[in-house]
Design a protein around this motif. Structure first.
Motif, PDB file in Angstrom:
ATOM      1  N   ALA A 386       0.858  -1.232   0.035  1.00 40.38           N
ATOM      2  CA  ALA A 386      -0.060  -0.132   0.065  1.00 40.38           C
ATOM      3  C   ALA A 386       0.908   1.314  -0.001  1.00 40.38           C
ATOM      4  O   ALA A 386       2.252   1.086   0.233  1.00 40.38           O
ATOM      5  N   VAL A 387       0.252   2.366  -0.383  1.00 36.70           N
ATOM      6  CA  VAL A 387       0.860   3.653  -0.166  1.00 36.70           C
ATOM      7  C   VAL A 387       0.485   4.173   1.109  1.00 36.70           C
ATOM      8  O   VAL A 387      -0.920   4.434   1.409  1.00 36.70           O
ATOM      9  N   VAL A 388       1.318   4.527   2.167  1.00 41.12           N
ATOM     10  CA  VAL A 388       0.737   5.178   3.378  1.00 41.12           C
ATOM     11  C   VAL A 388       1.458   6.374   3.803  1.00 41.12           C
ATOM     12  O   VAL A 388       2.458   6.774   3.253  1.00 41.12           O
ATOM     13  N   ASP A 389       0.805   7.028   4.979  1.00 45.69           N
ATOM     14  CA  ASP A 389       1.176   7.937   5.599  1.00 45.69           C
ATOM     15  C   ASP A 389       2.448   7.337   6.298  1.00 45.69           C
ATOM     16  O   ASP A 389       2.250   6.535   7.118  1.00 45.69           O
ATOM     17  N   PRO A 390       3.737   7.558   6.183  1.00 42.75           N
ATOM     18  CA  PRO A 390       4.865   7.313   7.191  1.00 42.75           C
ATOM     19  C   PRO A 390       4.807   7.330   8.540  1.00 42.75           C
ATOM     20  O   PRO A 390       5.509   6.695   9.230  1.00 42.75           O
ATOM     21  N   GLU A 391       4.025   8.441   9.096  1.00 41.61           N
ATOM     22  CA  GLU A 391       4.051   8.577  10.360  1.00 41.61           C
ATOM     23  C   GLU A 391       2.991   7.865  10.996  1.00 41.61           C
ATOM     24  O   GLU A 391       3.008   7.670  12.259  1.00 41.61           O
ATOM     25  N   THR A 392       1.816   7.632  10.406  1.00 37.72           N
ATOM     26  CA  THR A 392       0.631   7.056  11.167  1.00 37.72           C
ATOM     27  C   THR A 392       0.442   5.581  10.589  1.00 37.72           C
ATOM     28  O   THR A 392      -0.108   4.927  11.430  1.00 37.72           O
ATOM     29  N   ASP A 394      -1.456   5.165   8.098  1.00 35.44           N
ATOM     30  CA  ASP A 394      -2.847   5.085   7.443  1.00 35.44           C
ATOM     31  C   ASP A 394      -2.663   5.171   6.034  1.00 35.44           C
ATOM     32  O   ASP A 394      -1.719   5.708   5.343  1.00 35.44           O
ATOM     33  N   ARG A 395      -3.419   4.404   5.323  1.00 33.15           N
ATOM     34  CA  ARG A 395      -3.298   4.422   3.641  1.00 33.15           C
ATOM     35  C   ARG A 395      -3.673   5.602   3.313  1.00 33.15           C
ATOM     36  O   ARG A 395      -4.668   6.265   3.651  1.00 33.15           O
ATOM     37  N   ARG A 396      -2.782   6.064   2.317  1.00 28.23           N
ATOM     38  CA  ARG A 396      -3.078   7.185   1.560  1.00 28.23           C
ATOM     39  C   ARG A 396      -4.128   7.061   0.343  1.00 28.23           C
ATOM     40  O   ARG A 396      -4.503   5.961   0.128  1.00 28.23           O
ATOM     41  N   GLU A 397      -4.989   8.100   0.204  1.00 32.49           N
ATOM     42  CA  GLU A 397      -6.022   8.047  -0.867  1.00 32.49           C
ATOM     43  C   GLU A 397      -5.358   7.716  -1.941  1.00 32.49           C
ATOM     44  O   GLU A 397      -4.382   8.176  -2.667  1.00 32.49           O
ATOM     45  N   THR A 398      -6.276   7.224  -2.885  1.00 32.22           N
ATOM     46  CA  THR A 398      -5.668   6.900  -4.370  1.00 32.22           C
ATOM     47  C   THR A 398      -5.495   8.072  -5.290  1.00 32.22           C
ATOM     48  O   THR A 398      -5.942   9.234  -5.106  1.00 32.22           O
ATOM     49  N   GLY A 399      -4.076   8.202  -5.575  1.00 29.04           N
ATOM     50  CA  GLY A 399      -3.896   9.186  -6.128  1.00 29.04           C
ATOM     51  C   GLY A 399      -3.036  10.222  -5.595  1.00 29.04           C
ATOM     52  O   GLY A 399      -2.403  11.067  -6.138  1.00 29.04           O
ATOM     53  N   THR A 400      -2.830   9.890  -4.291  1.00 25.87           N
ATOM     54  CA  THR A 400      -2.034  10.768  -3.352  1.00 25.87           C
ATOM     55  C   THR A 400      -0.680  10.067  -3.071  1.00 25.87           C
ATOM     56  O   THR A 400      -0.587   9.033  -2.755  1.00 25.87           O
ATOM     57  N   VAL A 401       0.594  10.892  -3.039  1.00 25.36           N
ATOM     58  CA  VAL A 401       1.706  10.364  -2.763  1.00 25.36           C
ATOM     59  C   VAL A 401       1.833   9.873  -1.501  1.00 25.36           C
ATOM     60  O   VAL A 401       1.253  10.872  -0.639  1.00 25.36           O
ATOM     61  N   GLY A 402       2.671   9.064  -1.051  1.00 30.30           N
ATOM     62  CA  GLY A 402       2.758   8.569   0.274  1.00 30.30           C
ATOM     63  C   GLY A 402       3.964   7.563   0.202  1.00 30.30           C
ATOM     64  O   GLY A 402       4.715   7.349  -0.894  1.00 30.30           O
ATOM     65  N   GLU A 403       4.418   6.872   1.058  1.00 26.22           N
ATOM     66  CA  GLU A 403       5.534   5.935   1.099  1.00 26.22           C
ATOM     67  C   GLU A 403       4.945   4.613   0.852  1.00 26.22           C
ATOM     68  O   GLU A 403       3.792   4.182   1.559  1.00 26.22           O
ATOM     69  N   ILE A 404       5.725   3.835   0.105  1.00 30.18           N
ATOM     70  CA  ILE A 404       5.302   2.438  -0.355  1.00 30.18           C
ATOM     71  C   ILE A 404       5.788   1.380   0.812  1.00 30.18           C
ATOM     72  O   ILE A 404       6.596   1.715   1.303  1.00 30.18           O
ATOM     73  N   ALA A 405       4.543   0.622   1.058  1.00 32.44           N
ATOM     74  CA  ALA A 405       4.855  -0.122   2.283  1.00 32.44           C
ATOM     75  C   ALA A 405       4.317  -1.353   1.900  1.00 32.44           C
ATOM     76  O   ALA A 405       3.747  -1.506   1.388  1.00 32.44           O
ATOM     77  N   LEU A 435       8.313   0.086   6.040  1.00 31.95           N
ATOM     78  CA  LEU A 435       8.276   1.105   5.288  1.00 31.95           C
ATOM     79  C   LEU A 435       9.543   1.036   4.373  1.00 31.95           C
ATOM     80  O   LEU A 435      10.678   0.722   4.847  1.00 31.95           O
ATOM     81  N   THR A 436       9.434   0.903   3.078  1.00 27.08           N
ATOM     82  CA  THR A 436      10.576   0.790   2.072  1.00 27.08           C
ATOM     83  C   THR A 436      11.309   2.093   1.840  1.00 27.08           C
ATOM     84  O   THR A 436      12.450   2.001   1.444  1.00 27.08           O
ATOM     85  N   GLY A 437      10.849   3.273   2.058  1.00 20.76           N
ATOM     86  CA  GLY A 437      11.843   4.468   2.010  1.00 20.76           C
ATOM     87  C   GLY A 437      11.504   5.251   0.653  1.00 20.76           C
ATOM     88  O   GLY A 437      12.341   6.075   0.101  1.00 20.76           O
ATOM     89  N   ASP A 438      10.646   4.472  -0.207  1.00 18.80           N
ATOM     90  CA  ASP A 438      10.379   5.067  -1.295  1.00 18.80           C
ATOM     91  C   ASP A 438       8.859   5.516  -1.556  1.00 18.80           C
ATOM     92  O   ASP A 438       8.111   5.236  -0.993  1.00 18.80           O
ATOM     93  N   LEU A 439       9.033   6.696  -2.338  1.00 19.71           N
ATOM     94  CA  LEU A 439       7.868   7.449  -2.430  1.00 19.71           C
ATOM     95  C   LEU A 439       6.973   7.168  -3.795  1.00 19.71           C
ATOM     96  O   LEU A 439       7.822   6.849  -4.554  1.00 19.71           O
ATOM     97  N   GLY A 440       5.798   6.776  -3.581  1.00 17.78           N
ATOM     98  CA  GLY A 440       4.751   6.187  -4.842  1.00 17.78           C
ATOM     99  C   GLY A 440       3.457   6.696  -4.877  1.00 17.78           C
ATOM    100  O   GLY A 440       3.001   7.362  -3.560  1.00 17.78           O
ATOM    101  N   VAL A 441       2.905   6.300  -5.749  1.00 18.28           N
ATOM    102  CA  VAL A 441       1.438   6.686  -5.792  1.00 18.28           C
ATOM    103  C   VAL A 441       0.672   5.498  -6.309  1.00 18.28           C
ATOM    104  O   VAL A 441       1.363   4.801  -7.248  1.00 18.28           O
ATOM    105  N   ALA A 442      -0.557   4.922  -6.058  1.00 18.82           N
ATOM    106  CA  ALA A 442      -1.281   4.016  -6.685  1.00 18.82           C
ATOM    107  C   ALA A 442      -2.358   4.813  -7.370  1.00 18.82           C
ATOM    108  O   ALA A 442      -3.368   5.696  -6.618  1.00 18.82           O
ATOM    109  N   ASP A 443      -2.888   4.264  -8.553  1.00 15.91           N
ATOM    110  CA  ASP A 443      -3.841   4.854  -9.295  1.00 15.91           C
ATOM    111  C   ASP A 443      -5.262   3.781  -9.082  1.00 15.91           C
ATOM    112  O   ASP A 443      -5.244   2.862  -8.414  1.00 15.91           O
ATOM    113  N   GLU A 444      -6.594   4.241  -9.514  1.00 14.19           N
ATOM    114  CA  GLU A 444      -7.559   3.686  -9.602  1.00 14.19           C
ATOM    115  C   GLU A 444      -7.739   2.411  -9.859  1.00 14.19           C
ATOM    116  O   GLU A 444      -8.540   1.762  -9.496  1.00 14.19           O
ATOM    117  N   GLU A 445      -6.838   1.912 -10.979  1.00 15.43           N
ATOM    118  CA  GLU A 445      -6.807   0.508 -11.283  1.00 15.43           C
ATOM    119  C   GLU A 445      -5.802  -0.375 -10.782  1.00 15.43           C
ATOM    120  O   GLU A 445      -5.400  -1.345 -10.818  1.00 15.43           O
TER     121      GLU A 445
END
Length: 558
Positions: A386-392, A394-405, A435-445
């Motif tokens: 998932a793409v998550v908030d690295p502090e909490t 919590d999963r980021r919303e689709t299309g929102t940048v966060g940390e790949i985990a 937490l992988t240390g990589d920033l990414g985003v997941a799209d709707e598909e």
């Protein structure tokens, strides 16, 4: 115990829903890779070019007996459960035999790149507290420089060389014993009973570089290679147990991208691997290897592919059997996919994503979904990514940048710990997530898109380089007052290492210093870590506390 990883192939969604991890009791990686297969005396496991131009083939039974001998030889030299054994060997049988022997013993193997210089080798041998190092003839000078400073080492086993290297056989009572690998193995018993293990028993330590501090030892368990198999099946288009399947990679067998992305998953399914103990990568020779050994599936780093793209008419000049290529370490560019379509007759090229701590989390599979240039693909069955908030967490919303985990619990590819460093291990964990240390985003598909590292790590030709380690070596040169190291874009290698050097007072011959600095890093760290670009500057951007601001150095290049 004939268990193997079975991935439902009906559809991606079905595989994600139905797949689960179920390891058999008493699981041992060496048994899984060698002993469970039908007809092990007739089934080829490893092929290599011979010195006379022919080929050498080793069956699974051959490797089982030979690794039994290595296990007995190591045990006779005091190696016990949990002890660490370093493997400083290129793509030769001794490399893989030593890993297998360690796992049979319950010991922990330590792959080391033959590109390492003496500082890089010394640090890893000391930090891991390795008790034995198996070292190839090509790296004996480097080993000889490092071994005397490693108090836990008791034995050096030399591959394809005499043990009587002057610096490996000093005339002292407490010297590390040096012996020929072939001699001690040939004298050992070819039978061996596996010690008791399971899929969570420690098996291998691989070192990874970060942007700050020294490299970290990443500890994985026996289940890690089977954990790679769902992705292996995906990026090789569910063709991994075909009767004619043959696998090869030019990647360094010290890298998880070689051992985990190709070698050991191929053996899990009982298929042959090609080893090529050559030096620097040659694209013409790569095509010759693909032809000579009828390779059907290959892992090629993006840099290797880009070099092969300069070879004229490969399909016309070489009789190729390649059906699928996987690649990772950096994003694939559209022209690579276009080249494979046009020049290789539509061979699938599937990007993959992972890291030493948690490998093969996301990939592509044309049978399941369309590959999209620039995307890493979709999460592999068996891994909750998932793409998550690295502090909490919590999963980021689709299309929102966060940390790949990736969720840690029950996932065999997620590392156990950084070796003897619980604080750094804890720092990569938030809730149930690694937490992988990589920033990414997941799209709707469900496609994942890499955005950036959240640190200053440099990825060059697929190798990860920590700028702090390079800076530390450069600062030892008398001509360097201050230095900042960053990665800068490069069409062939993705990034190259660049050093911004503030010279000491009185330095005038910059060209001589430039070559001395490059040689210093090559000799002490690794050949891929040296700064291909060096720029001398009057001053470096610093924070109020005197820390070099690498971000501002990178901005100079854009």
């Amino acid at each position: 115990m004939t268990w193997h990883v079975s991935v439902p192939t009906d559809s991606y969604d079905v595989a994600r829903e139905e797949f689960s991890w179920e390891f058999p009791d008493g699981y041992n990686a060496a048994h899984d890779l060698l002993r469970k297969h039908d007809d092990p005396d007739d089934r080829v496991a490893l092929s290599q070019p011979a010195a006379d131009g022919t080929r050498e083939d080793y069956t699974f039974a051959d490797l089982d007996r030979r690794s039994n001998r290595v296990a007995n030889a190591l045990r006779a030299r005091g190696v016990d459960r949990g002890d660490r054994v370093a493997v400083f060997v290129p793509q030769k049988p001794a490399n893989l035999l030593t890993h297998l022997a360690c796992w049979k013993l319950g010991a922990v193997s330590l792959p080391l790149s033959t590109l390492f210089g003496e500082d890089a080798l010394r640090y890893r041998l000391r930090d891991s507290e390795s008790v034995v190092v198996v070292a190839d003839e090509s790296v004996l000078d480097v080993a000889a420089a490092a071994v005397p400073d490693c108090p836990d080492l008791t034995h050096v086993l030399t591959v394809d060389a005499d043990a009587e290297h002057p610096s490996l056989t000093p005339d002292t009572d407490d010297a590390t014993a040096a012996e020929r690998f072939a001699a001690v193995v040939d004298d050992a018993d070819p039978t061996f009973d596996l010690v008791d293990t399971d899929h969570e028993t420690p098996a291998i330590v691989m070192y990874t570089s970060g942007s700050t501090g020294p490299p970290k030892g990443v500890l994985h368990s026996h289940g890690v290679w089977a954990g790679h198999c769902p992705a292996f099946s995906m990026y090789f288009e569910h063709d991994v147990d075909a009767d004619d399947a043959v696998f090869w990679t030019p990647a360094d067998w010290a890298w998880i991208g070689a051992l985990g992305d190709l070698v050991f998953p191929a053996w899990h399914y009982g298929r042959p691997v090609v080893g090529t103990p050559t030096g620097s990568f040659d694209p013409e020779r790569a095509f010759e290897t693909l032809e000579t050994f009828d390779v059907t599936h290959t892992f090629l780093p993006p840099t290797a592919i880009r070099m092969m793209m300069h070879v004229d008419d490969p399909a016309g000049r070489f009789d190729l059997s390649v059906r699928a290529i996987c690649s990772g370490g950096e994003p694939l560019t559209p022209e690579i996919l276009e080249w494979a379509d046009e020049e290789l007759g539509g061979v699938a090229v599937n990007e993959l994503y992972g890291q030493t701590e948690a490998n093969l989390l996301v990939t592509n599979c044309r049978q399941w979904f369309e590959a999209r240039p620039g995307s890493m693909g979709k999460p592999v069955p068996g891994h909750d990514v998932a793409v998550v908030d690295p502090e909490t967490g919590d999963r980021r919303e689709t299309g929102t940048v966060g940390e790949i985990a990736v969720r840690r619990d029950g996932d065999p590819v997620v590392f156990t710990e950084y070796l003897d460093d619980p604080e750094k291990t804890a720092a990569t964990t938030v809730g149930d997530w690694h937490l992988t240390g990589d920033l990414g985003v997941a799209d709707e598909e469900g496609y994942f898109w890499f955005k950036a590292r959240d640190d200053d790590l440099i990825v060059t030709s697929g190798y990860r380089v920590g700028p702090g380690e390079v800076e530390g070596v450069l600062l030892d040169h008398e001509a360097v007052e201050q230095v900042g190291v960053v990665g800068v874009p490069d069409e062939m290698r993705g990034e190259v290492v660049k050093a911004f050097v503030q010279p000491a007072a009185g330095v005038g011959d910059f060209e001589t210093v430039r070559e001395e600095l490059r040689d210093l890093v090559r000799d002490r760290l690794a050949k891929y870590e040296y700064p291909r670009e060096i720029e001398f500057v009057d001053e470096l951007p610093q924070t109020t506390t005197g820390k070099i601001q690498r971000r501002k150095l990178r901005e100079r290049e854009t």
